[in-house]
Write an enzyme that holds these catalytic residues in place. Structure first.
Site, PDB file in Angstrom:
ATOM      1  N   HIS A  80      -6.110   5.806   1.923  1.00 60.20           N
ATOM      2  CA  HIS A  80      -5.447   4.603   2.445  1.00 60.20           C
ATOM      3  C   HIS A  80      -6.599   3.695   2.870  1.00 60.20           C
ATOM      4  O   HIS A  80      -7.277   3.974   3.866  1.00 60.20           O
ATOM      5  CB  HIS A  80      -4.561   5.014   3.623  1.00 60.20           C
ATOM      6  CG  HIS A  80      -4.041   3.889   4.451  1.00 60.20           C
ATOM      7  ND1 HIS A  80      -2.694   3.613   4.562  1.00 60.20           N
ATOM      8  CD2 HIS A  80      -4.667   2.988   5.244  1.00 60.20           C
ATOM      9  CE1 HIS A  80      -2.521   2.586   5.380  1.00 60.20           C
ATOM     10  NE2 HIS A  80      -3.711   2.185   5.808  1.00 60.20           N
ATOM     11  N   ASP A 107      -2.908   9.250   4.739  1.00 57.95           N
ATOM     12  CA  ASP A 107      -2.150   8.005   4.586  1.00 57.95           C
ATOM     13  C   ASP A 107      -1.437   7.580   5.869  1.00 57.95           C
ATOM     14  O   ASP A 107      -0.900   8.392   6.615  1.00 57.95           O
ATOM     15  CB  ASP A 107      -1.120   8.111   3.468  1.00 57.95           C
ATOM     16  CG  ASP A 107      -0.401   6.780   3.284  1.00 57.95           C
ATOM     17  OD1 ASP A 107      -1.086   5.792   3.008  1.00 57.95           O
ATOM     18  OD2 ASP A 107       0.823   6.731   3.481  1.00 57.95           O
ATOM     19  N   LEU A 116       8.821  11.222   3.425  1.00 55.20           N
ATOM     20  CA  LEU A 116      10.126  11.893   3.584  1.00 55.20           C
ATOM     21  C   LEU A 116      10.490  12.096   5.051  1.00 55.20           C
ATOM     22  O   LEU A 116      11.617  12.457   5.360  1.00 55.20           O
ATOM     23  CB  LEU A 116      10.131  13.230   2.840  1.00 55.20           C
ATOM     24  CG  LEU A 116      10.130  13.138   1.311  1.00 55.20           C
ATOM     25  CD1 LEU A 116      10.041  14.530   0.691  1.00 55.20           C
ATOM     26  CD2 LEU A 116      11.372  12.421   0.800  1.00 55.20           C
ATOM     27  N   ASP A 156       5.342   3.988  -2.085  1.00 52.27           N
ATOM     28  CA  ASP A 156       5.133   3.914  -0.630  1.00 52.27           C
ATOM     29  C   ASP A 156       6.479   3.792   0.086  1.00 52.27           C
ATOM     30  O   ASP A 156       6.634   3.013   1.044  1.00 52.27           O
ATOM     31  CB  ASP A 156       4.179   2.781  -0.231  1.00 52.27           C
ATOM     32  CG  ASP A 156       3.667   2.951   1.203  1.00 52.27           C
ATOM     33  OD1 ASP A 156       4.008   3.952   1.867  1.00 52.27           O
ATOM     34  OD2 ASP A 156       2.906   2.072   1.674  1.00 52.27           O
ATOM     35  N   HIS A 205       3.633   8.693  -3.772  1.00 54.27           N
ATOM     36  CA  HIS A 205       3.531   8.143  -2.418  1.00 54.27           C
ATOM     37  C   HIS A 205       4.906   7.977  -1.774  1.00 54.27           C
ATOM     38  O   HIS A 205       5.462   6.875  -1.720  1.00 54.27           O
ATOM     39  CB  HIS A 205       2.829   6.785  -2.522  1.00 54.27           C
ATOM     40  CG  HIS A 205       2.207   6.330  -1.259  1.00 54.27           C
ATOM     41  ND1 HIS A 205       0.986   5.719  -1.208  1.00 54.27           N
ATOM     42  CD2 HIS A 205       2.633   6.389   0.021  1.00 54.27           C
ATOM     43  CE1 HIS A 205       0.690   5.421   0.041  1.00 54.27           C
ATOM     44  NE2 HIS A 205       1.685   5.821   0.811  1.00 54.27           N
TER      45      HIS A 205
HETATM   46  O1  DOR Z   1       3.780   0.315   5.384  1.00 57.53           O
HETATM   47  C1  DOR Z   1       3.412   1.461   5.519  1.00 57.53           C
HETATM   48  N1  DOR Z   1       4.212   2.384   6.085  1.00 57.53           N
HETATM   49  N2  DOR Z   1       2.174   1.802   5.123  1.00 57.53           N
HETATM   50  C2  DOR Z   1       1.648   3.017   5.402  1.00 57.53           C
HETATM   51  O2  DOR Z   1       0.520   3.261   5.020  1.00 57.53           O
HETATM   52  C3  DOR Z   1       2.426   4.003   6.187  1.00 57.53           C
HETATM   53  C4  DOR Z   1       3.859   3.762   6.037  1.00 57.53           C
HETATM   54  C5  DOR Z   1       4.717   4.543   7.011  1.00 57.53           C
HETATM   55  O3  DOR Z   1       4.491   5.746   7.175  1.00 57.53           O
HETATM   56  O4  DOR Z   1       5.656   3.963   7.573  1.00 57.53           O
END
Ligand code: DOR
Length: 430
Positions: A181, A154, A65, A307, A62
């Protein structure tokens, strides 16, 4: 790109899925060529790793990038470097790029760029729906043909049950995995933090635990109906863990991950209104932390996933309700996990390496036993140091880490990717 090196790692403790042993490890031409006690150095470089652990490199299920589309937050290059410094030899790149990773062209751009940089294996996920808009499925077969194994929207969950059922049937036939998600959007509109006591005191709109748990329950039942595997992303509540425990007891092909922040930080952090603590799903209560931790310790939750969600200061410096959710994770995951999980090295490394490698479909090259003939995707961990993040030393282009001033435990000393030392003595070599 750097040449493959000939290295003898000497004096370390090898930890992999088969156990622990004091073995030296000889690497040549990208492969582990010999393991054993007191190996004599030939013409290769001898790297003394006494007191350290040598293990298969970590695999992150997770990682955001941000390329294409948001180079001010992260690029494939800066994110790959952050991954290597965190001990990762492979990362699954999330699809909420701009444009979305919903077609062959974008997915191939990401894989090709990852290969050019060559600091870790960059494996793009594909989105489940076009533009992650939740309406029309992406061409799973075409994406699978160019190497996509994990599909997810996600950043949002697939809201439509019928569409999710069809997606699971399609994925099951192709042998790929859907990763959800879990967030029922109608329950979280406008939310900035966990719905509970702290949120009521602060007078902020809340994100109820139920919004996650309803979708966890729904997808477990859809997996039961279709027989297809489902992977549940960044679980954050006690009831979610309980639901996964039940699904596994029923023998369903359900896997789950949890992040380092959901085992280390509670919703009370938001009382400072510091946007570094705003994340999705939100930080929860101590009871949730205890349940997610217990889930990781007993294997209900298969993997630790970062994440890693970089955001530039200009975005995070906005008021809490406007700032985007997310925090950095790649460079601190081991240190946070080690500080918060009281378990054996083998169990911890399993959650960071071979279990996520299997879920990501990468276990042909990553998370492998450290033995002759295997790809040299390895990490060397110094177990002892307590250390703190130096924000100016982070490789990520963003700075949104919540761990400044916090004691972390154990550090990545070297990372070897495909037989090349991409991190040496804690410093990226390219
Ligand atoms: O906190 C998060 N940031 N949760 C997510 O599901 C997406 C992610 C993001 O892309 O910034």
């Amino acid at each position: 790109m750097m040449n493959k090196e000939a290295v003898l790692f000497a004096g370390g403790l090898v930890v992999d899925e088969s156990g622990e042993r004091h073995f030296d490890v000889r690497v040549r031409d990208g492969l582990v060529v010999e393991t054993g006690s007191d190996l004599a150095a030939g013409d290769e470089e001898r790297v003394d790793i006494s007191g350290c652990i040598l293990a298969p490199g970590f695999v992150d299920l997770h990682t955001h990038l941000r390329e294409p589309g948001m180079p001010e937050a992260e690029t494939i290059e800066t994110g790959s470097r952050a991954a290597a410094l965190g001990g990762y030899t492979a990362v699954v790149a999330m699809p909420n790029t701009d444009p979305t990773q919903d077609c062959v062209e974008v997915v191939e751009f990401v894989s090709k760029r990852g290969r050019e940089i060559g600091l870790c294996d960059v494996r793009p996920s594909g989105s489940i729906t076009i533009g992650r808009a939740g309406a029309q499925l992406t061409p799973f077969a075409d994406l699978a043909a160019v190497g996509v194994h994990l599909f997810t929207d996600d950043g949002s969950g697939v809201q439509d049950e019928g569409l999710m059922r069809r997606a699971l049937e399609y994925a099951g036939e192709l042998g790929v995995v859907l990763a959800q998600h879990c967030e029922v959007a109608s329950l979280t509109a406008g939310a900035v933090m966990h719905e509970g006591e702290c949120c009521s005191h602060l007078g902020l709109p809340g994100w109820p635990a139920l919004a996650e748990e309803l979708m966890v329950h729904r997808d477990i039942e859809l997996s039961r109906l279709t027989g297809s595997p489902v992977h549940l992303l960044h679980l954050s509540t006690a009831r979610s863990v309980e639901l996964v425990r039940g699904a596994k007891a029923d023998g369903l092909p359900v896997t789950a991950e949890a992040t380092p922040h959901h085992i280390s930080l509670t919703d009370e952090r938001l009382s400072s209104f510091d946007t570094r603590y705003k994340v999705n799903p939100p930080l929860r209560t101590m009871a949730d932390i205890e349940a997610v931790t217990a889930g990781l310790l007993d294997g209900t939750i298969d993997a630790i996933a970062t994440d890693h969600a970089p955001h530039p200061s200009a975005a995070k410096d906005r008021p809490l309700d406007e700032a985007p959710p997310g925090m950095l994770g790649l460079e601190t995951a081991l240190g946070v996990a080690r500080a918060h999980l009281d378990c054996s090295w083998q169990h911890l490394i399993g959650a960071l390496s071979w279990r996520p490698a299997r879920i990501a479909g990468l276990s042909d090259r990553h998370g492998r036993p450290v033995s002759e003939g295997e790809s040299a995707n390895l990490v060397v961990i110094d177990p002892d140091p307590d250390w703190q993040v130096d924000p100016s030393a982070l490789a990520s282009r963003s700075r949104n880490t919540p761990y400044i001033g916090v004691d972390l435990k154990s550090r990545v000393r070297h990372t070897m990717f495909e037989g090349r030392m991409v991190v040496r003595d804690g410093v990226a070599t390219a």
